[in-house]
Design a protein around this motif. Structure first.
Motif, mmCIF file in Angstrom:
data_model
loop_
_atom_site.group_PDB
_atom_site.id
_atom_site.type_symbol
_atom_site.label_atom_id
_atom_site.label_comp_id
_atom_site.label_asym_id
_atom_site.label_seq_id
_atom_site.Cartn_x
_atom_site.Cartn_y
_atom_site.Cartn_z
ATOM 1 N N ALA A 130 0.855 -1.187 0.000
ATOM 2 C CA ALA A 130 0.000 0.000 0.000
ATOM 3 C C ALA A 130 0.891 1.237 0.000
ATOM 4 O O ALA A 130 2.042 1.190 0.446
ATOM 5 N N LYS A 131 0.358 2.315 -0.500
ATOM 6 C CA LYS A 131 1.111 3.566 -0.499
ATOM 7 C C LYS A 131 1.130 4.137 0.915
ATOM 8 O O LYS A 131 0.173 3.998 1.676
ATOM 9 N N ILE A 132 2.223 4.804 1.238
ATOM 10 C CA ILE A 132 2.355 5.455 2.532
ATOM 11 C C ILE A 132 1.491 6.717 2.504
ATOM 12 O O ILE A 132 1.578 7.503 1.557
ATOM 13 N N GLU A 191 0.190 10.371 2.815
ATOM 14 C CA GLU A 191 0.933 11.618 2.665
ATOM 15 C C GLU A 191 1.204 12.237 4.033
ATOM 16 O O GLU A 191 0.330 12.312 4.890
#
Length: 77
Positions: A53-55, A57
């Motif tokens: 998964a993306k970190i 922001e």
């Protein structure tokens, strides 16, 4: 087991840390090396099963020290 090119550093790090931790406790180096390979294989398989998964922001990722960076830090002392 096939270890893909993008997994080699991960595999080496796991095996290296295992050997570094257990090499002085077992006089039979062959057993330690074989166990490190099996452990690294299992870790690669477990990693493949996980989703990425993306970190979010604004969050900072946590990065642990790799065996290579640990050895480099020790060599500079």
């Amino acid at each position: 087991m096939t270890v893909y090119e993008d997994e080699w550093a991960f595999w080496d790090d796991i095996a290296g840390k295992y050997i570094f931790k257990h090499a002085d406790t077992d006089r039979n180096v062959t057993n330690v090396i074989e166990a490190a390979g099996v452990y690294a294989d299992l870790m690669v398989i477990a990693r493949r099963k996980r989703r990425a998964a993306k970190i979010p922001e604004g969050d900072m990722p946590r990065v642990s020290m790799t065996a290579a960076s640990f050895m480099a830090a020790g060599a500079s002392r």
